[in-house]
Design a protein around this motif. Sequence first.
Motif, PDB file in Angstrom:
ATOM      1  N   LEU A  24     -25.040   6.510 -15.120  1.00  0.00           N
ATOM      2  CA  LEU A  24     -24.388   7.608 -15.829  1.00  0.00           C
ATOM      3  C   LEU A  24     -24.760   7.567 -17.300  1.00  0.00           C
ATOM      4  N   GLU A  28     -20.458  10.421 -19.820  1.00  0.00           N
ATOM      5  CA  GLU A  28     -19.937  10.615 -18.459  1.00  0.00           C
ATOM      6  C   GLU A  28     -19.035   9.445 -18.058  1.00  0.00           C
ATOM      7  N   LYS A  31     -15.716   9.656 -19.983  1.00  0.00           N
ATOM      8  CA  LYS A  31     -14.849  10.695 -19.425  1.00  0.00           C
ATOM      9  C   LYS A  31     -14.212  10.218 -18.116  1.00  0.00           C
TER      10      LYS A  31
END
Length: 52
Positions: A24, A28, A31
């Motif tokens: 990732l 990302e 989050k």
Amino acid sequence: MHTKHGLSAEQAYEINLFARRCGLTRDEALKMMRDAGRFKDGAKASYETGAK
């Protein structure tokens, strides 16, 4: 020391490691971890509090 996202150095390291392992981007991973409730209001990670 805090990063630009308001994370401690330990949290930033954990985010980077998670992102790298899962393929990732850092954003990302951040989050996902915030959505999962890992990083809220300076709370410690579950392994630091003994929570399961």
